[in-house]
Design an enzyme around this catalytic site. Structure first.
Site, short mmCIF file in Angstrom:
data_model
loop_
_atom_site.label_atom_id
_atom_site.label_comp_id
_atom_site.label_asym_id
_atom_site.label_seq_id
_atom_site.Cartn_x
_atom_site.Cartn_y
_atom_site.Cartn_z
N SER A 146 6.78 6.62 -13.63
CA SER A 146 5.62 7.63 -13.36
C SER A 146 6.26 8.74 -12.69
CB SER A 146 4.61 7.00 -12.41
OG SER A 146 3.58 7.77 -12.19
N TYR A 159 1.32 1.72 -5.89
CA TYR A 159 1.75 2.19 -7.07
C TYR A 159 2.87 3.25 -6.83
CZ TYR A 159 1.46 4.16 -11.77
OH TYR A 159 1.82 4.77 -13.11
#
Length: 271
Positions: A146, A159
């Protein structure tokens, strides 16, 4: 064994998190390129739908409904793939868990779940496939990271930390195995329109300015087509062109919007 497992042919692929979103798009693209694909994830019905769409297009796919966060499941997935299709020559880790929160608001169970799914599962899958790849002298490990893993985004919590760590994991795999014919790369997308992400319309961003899952599948296919002498990455960022579609800003606005409504953001998983 499928023709995809024959030496010199397209590699057998295992795609973790293949039931929807990026994982499903990558699985379909790999099958279209000739790989036999093992589809791994928790949602059996959706995995079967992806497998059927691949077969209807003339490809080979087998769904394996497994919760990869469970002890032993990653090794089981690799063993089942090898038994049904042949040894894994291409591993794609797209399974993901996300729960946005500031560090002081993050529950321990949410932290541990995200680290387990986003980091430990890719490690365990890579550990299971790397010895065979090294022995055969070729292979690919592709982790879907990401853009948030390369930035400090308040509220990204477990995350952001786990995606940052998986970037380093990929770098280690790359360095340790590059001389054995094994290549590793993290494709780190920005904002992609999947059910794991905020809806563009909720944040006032046109849908066409946000990436879609096919953009990431295109990137993976492009990487696989690079000649063996070429190393790309091991971190490849893929971002929307428009600044208002930047992932970090969108994540912060999504979290603030949820707080303003008086409710924490929903935990969502793409596995």
């Amino acid at each position: 064994m499928s023709a995809a497992g024959v030496a010199g042919g397209p590699p057998v692929a295992l795609v973790a998190g293949a039931s929807s979103g990026i994982g499903a798009a990558v699985a379909r693209r790999l099958a279209a390129r000739g790989s036999a694909v093992a589809l791994v994830g928790r949602r059996e019905a959706e995995l079967k739908e992806v497998a059927e769409s691949i077969r209807e297009a003339g490809g080979t796919a087998l769904p394996f409904a497994l919760d990869l966060a469970e002890p032993g499941a990653p090794a089981d997935a690799v063993a089942a793939t090898a038994a049904a299709l042949g040894p894994v020559g291409l591993l794609v880790c797209s399974a993901g868990a996300i729960r946005l929160a500031a560090v002081h608001e993050t529950e321990e169970r949410h932290w541990e779940r995200q680290v387990r799914v986003n980091l430990t599962v890719p490690f365990l899958l890579a550990r299971a496939v790397l010895p065979g790849m090294r022995e055969r002298g070729h292979g690919w490990v592709v982790n879907i990271g990401s853009g948030v893993g390369s930035e400090v985004v308040p509220g990204s919590g477990g995350y952001g930390v786990s995606k940052h760590a998986v970037h380093r994991l990929t770098e280690l795999i790359h360095e340790e195995n590059r001389d054995f014919g094994v290549r590793a790369v993290t494709v780190a997308p920005g904002w992609v329109s999947t059910r794991l992400a905020a809806r563009p319309s909720d944040l006032g961003v046109p849908e066409e300015e946000v990436l879609d899952a096919e953009d990431i599948a295109d990137t993976v296919a492009w990487l696989l087509d690079r000649p063996a002498r070429m190393s790309v990455g091991p971190l490849v960022r893929v971002e929307p062109s428009a600044s208002r579609a930047a992932a970090g800003d969108a994540m912060t606005r999504h979290l603030n919007r949820s707080r303003a409504r008086g409710a924490g953001p929903a935990a969502e998983e793409n596995r």
